[in-house]
Design a protein around this motif. Structure first.
Motif, mmCIF file in Angstrom:
data_model
loop_
_atom_site.group_PDB
_atom_site.id
_atom_site.type_symbol
_atom_site.label_atom_id
_atom_site.label_comp_id
_atom_site.label_asym_id
_atom_site.label_seq_id
_atom_site.Cartn_x
_atom_site.Cartn_y
_atom_site.Cartn_z
ATOM 1 N N PRO A 60 10.016 1.117 -2.930
ATOM 2 C CA PRO A 60 8.561 1.199 -2.785
ATOM 3 C C PRO A 60 7.896 2.152 -3.770
ATOM 4 N N GLU A 61 8.667 3.017 -4.434
ATOM 5 C CA GLU A 61 8.053 3.984 -5.352
ATOM 6 C C GLU A 61 7.320 3.305 -6.512
ATOM 7 N N VAL A 62 7.751 2.084 -6.898
ATOM 8 C CA VAL A 62 7.079 1.431 -8.028
ATOM 9 C C VAL A 62 5.658 0.986 -7.668
ATOM 10 N N ILE A 63 5.366 0.882 -6.359
ATOM 11 C CA ILE A 63 4.006 0.507 -5.958
ATOM 12 C C ILE A 63 3.004 1.528 -6.481
ATOM 13 N N GLY A 64 3.399 2.780 -6.508
ATOM 14 C CA GLY A 64 2.497 3.826 -6.990
ATOM 15 C C GLY A 64 2.175 3.739 -8.462
ATOM 16 N N THR A 65 2.891 2.902 -9.214
ATOM 17 C CA THR A 65 2.643 2.749 -10.654
ATOM 18 C C THR A 65 1.912 1.451 -10.976
ATOM 19 N N ALA A 66 1.509 0.700 -9.955
ATOM 20 C CA ALA A 66 0.998 -0.660 -10.160
ATOM 21 C C ALA A 66 -0.475 -0.692 -10.551
ATOM 22 N N ASP A 67 -0.811 -1.667 -11.382
ATOM 23 C CA ASP A 67 -2.213 -2.032 -11.619
ATOM 24 C C ASP A 67 -2.656 -3.085 -10.608
ATOM 25 N N THR A 68 -1.719 -3.916 -10.191
ATOM 26 C CA THR A 68 -1.967 -4.944 -9.183
ATOM 27 C C THR A 68 -0.772 -4.991 -8.244
ATOM 28 N N VAL A 69 -1.050 -5.057 -6.938
ATOM 29 C CA VAL A 69 0.002 -5.186 -5.928
ATOM 30 C C VAL A 69 -0.199 -6.522 -5.222
ATOM 31 N N ILE A 70 0.887 -7.287 -5.092
ATOM 32 C CA ILE A 70 0.818 -8.590 -4.431
ATOM 33 C C ILE A 70 1.725 -8.585 -3.204
ATOM 34 N N ILE A 71 1.158 -8.960 -2.060
ATOM 35 C CA ILE A 71 1.907 -9.079 -0.807
ATOM 36 C C ILE A 71 2.143 -10.562 -0.557
ATOM 37 N N THR A 72 3.387 -10.962 -0.514
ATOM 38 C CA THR A 72 3.681 -12.373 -0.319
ATOM 39 C C THR A 72 3.822 -12.704 1.164
ATOM 40 N N SER A 73 4.076 -13.967 1.452
ATOM 41 C CA SER A 73 3.961 -14.468 2.827
ATOM 42 C C SER A 73 5.294 -14.500 3.560
ATOM 43 N N MET A 74 5.162 -14.708 4.876
ATOM 44 C CA MET A 74 6.330 -14.831 5.738
ATOM 45 C C MET A 74 5.993 -15.844 6.834
ATOM 46 N N PRO A 75 7.014 -16.366 7.553
ATOM 47 C CA PRO A 75 6.751 -17.357 8.593
ATOM 48 C C PRO A 75 5.881 -16.803 9.714
ATOM 49 N N GLU A 76 5.286 -17.720 10.449
ATOM 50 C CA GLU A 76 4.349 -17.337 11.503
ATOM 51 C C GLU A 76 4.992 -16.426 12.546
ATOM 52 N N ASP A 77 6.274 -16.661 12.868
ATOM 53 C CA ASP A 77 6.908 -15.855 13.914
ATOM 54 C C ASP A 77 7.280 -14.450 13.441
ATOM 55 N N ARG A 78 7.097 -14.161 12.150
ATOM 56 C CA ARG A 78 7.390 -12.812 11.649
ATOM 57 C C ARG A 78 6.135 -12.083 11.168
ATOM 58 N N ILE A 79 4.977 -12.665 11.427
ATOM 59 C CA ILE A 79 3.732 -12.033 11.008
ATOM 60 C C ILE A 79 3.494 -10.774 11.836
ATOM 61 N N ILE A 103 -0.851 -13.441 -0.621
ATOM 62 C CA ILE A 103 -0.618 -14.875 -0.662
ATOM 63 C C ILE A 103 -0.338 -15.348 0.757
ATOM 64 N N CYS A 104 -1.112 -16.309 1.218
ATOM 65 C CA CYS A 104 -0.906 -16.959 2.514
ATOM 66 C C CYS A 104 -0.948 -15.926 3.655
ATOM 67 N N THR A 105 0.101 -15.843 4.463
ATOM 68 C CA THR A 105 0.100 -14.950 5.617
ATOM 69 C C THR A 105 0.220 -13.481 5.233
ATOM 70 N N GLY A 106 0.376 -13.188 3.953
ATOM 71 C CA GLY A 106 0.332 -11.791 3.510
ATOM 72 C C GLY A 106 -0.981 -11.118 3.866
ATOM 73 N N ALA A 107 -2.035 -11.910 4.097
ATOM 74 C CA ALA A 107 -3.322 -11.335 4.498
ATOM 75 C C ALA A 107 -3.215 -10.586 5.822
ATOM 76 N N PHE A 108 -2.299 -11.016 6.705
ATOM 77 C CA PHE A 108 -2.111 -10.312 7.971
ATOM 78 C C PHE A 108 -1.638 -8.881 7.727
ATOM 79 N N VAL A 109 -0.821 -8.689 6.723
ATOM 80 C CA VAL A 109 -0.307 -7.356 6.408
ATOM 81 C C VAL A 109 -1.451 -6.452 5.959
ATOM 82 N N LEU A 110 -2.282 -6.965 5.052
ATOM 83 C CA LEU A 110 -3.419 -6.169 4.574
ATOM 84 C C LEU A 110 -4.396 -5.872 5.710
ATOM 85 N N ALA A 111 -4.639 -6.871 6.560
ATOM 86 C CA ALA A 111 -5.578 -6.664 7.662
ATOM 87 C C ALA A 111 -5.027 -5.670 8.675
#
Length: 315
Positions: A60-79, A103-111
């Motif tokens: 996770p340390e590389v997140i601190g160096t990012a210009d853009t961070v992308i959260i990808t998706s997972m199945p509905e039962d793991r949201i 991307i897709c259900t990754g919005a649940f993580v941000l929310a």
């Protein structure tokens, strides 16, 4: 020397392999303009929703160096609707200036992290009601392929990850580069309509007729007056049948679709030509420059002059 944008993709438990690969494939086709790194919350392998796990090179340390961070998706039962502590800690590393994309259900993580409170967002149409119940502070639009609200961008299901990554390229480097990337990846630079066309609905009575040929015909004549009656006549359908079938196929009314296509063509001309606003308006079928300004402002929130300054500089 060209600046390289660092994009960090966070792979969470149960990640879909297809969506996980989209940022690297699309942004990686932009001729060295992006560096795409993939990480997990602890640097260890993560299970996918398929019959294999993925091993990453970064924690996770590389997140601190990012210009853009992308959260990808997972199945509905793991949201997650409450973030596990390691996920929350990883998101806390996102720099204040970085774009944040789901991307897709990754919005649940941000929310769930509170990052979308008071903002517009989207996610897969199938889980839209669940999202609304869980996150009433977020204004959800389930009919679009992606939403941009400030530095936060959310996209709909699966392949809409392609749409949003192409949007990032277009935003950063202009339509010429985005179109090049799209051609390399054999995908359309713009997809017509929104999620509405993919939502399950009763199957219409079978007919061999389609509006596709008429849409192609109209795209070659955007500068001409195009009416619903004229489009229906070209398709050899009644007005009512044409409008219904068009909406079933595209997810938009013919009028809204025409405006969308004219705005897209105007954006391309603003980037690639020195035509005046009035000349571009005439070229794409808006009656006046004022009409073009109004539609562009409604679509992307900027004036033609501001758009041209931004993207001709990028070009």
């Amino acid at each position: 020397m060209q600046r390289v944008e660092r994009v960090v993709v966070l792979a969470l438990d149960g990640v879909y392999p297809f969506e996980l690969g989209i940022p690297s494939r699309i942004l990686g086709a932009a001729r060295g303009r992006y560096e795409v790194l993939t990480c997990t919350v602890d640097g260890r392998p993560v299970r996918t929703n398929a019959d294999f796990s993925v091993t990453v090179e970064h924690g996770p340390e590389v997140i601190g160096t990012a210009d853009t961070v992308i959260i990808t998706s997972m199945p509905e039962d793991r949201i997650p609707e409450r973030l596990p502590e390691p996920v929350a800690a990883a998101l806390a590393r996102i720099p204040a200036h970085a774009r944040v994309v789901s991307i897709c259900t990754g919005a649940f993580v941000l929310a769930a992290a509170g990052l979308l409170d008071g903002r517009r967002a989207t996610t897969h149409w199938h889980v839209a009601e669940r999202f609304r119940r869980a996150f009433p502070r977020v204004t959800l639009d389930p009919d679009v392929l992606f939403v941009e609200d400030g530095r936060f961008l959310t996209s709909a299901g699966a392949a809409s990850g392609v749409d949003i990554c192409l949007h990032l390229v277009r935003q950063d480097h202009g339509s010429a580069v985005a179109n090049f990337v799209a051609r390399c990846c054999v995908v359309p630079p713009f997809r017509e309509g929104g999620q509405a066309q993919y939502i399950v609905r009763p199957v219409p009575e079978y007919s061999a007729a389609s509006t596709a040929a008429t849409r192609a015909w109209a795209l070659e004549r955007l500068g001409e007056p195009l009416t619903l009656a004229g489009l229906a006549a070209h398709a050899r359908m009644s007005l009512r049948t044409f409008a219904r079938r068009f909406n079933d196929e595209v997810g938009l009314s013919p009028g809204r679709w025409l405006i969308q296509q004219r705005v897209a063509r105007a954006r391309d001309l603003l980037e690639s030509s020195d035509l005046t606003v009035d000349q571009i308006a005439a070229e794409v079928g808006f009656a006046t420059g004022a009409s073009l300004r109004q539609h562009l402002q409604a679509a992307i929130g900027v004036s033609p002059q501001a758009y041209r300054r931004t993207f001709q500089t990028a070009r």
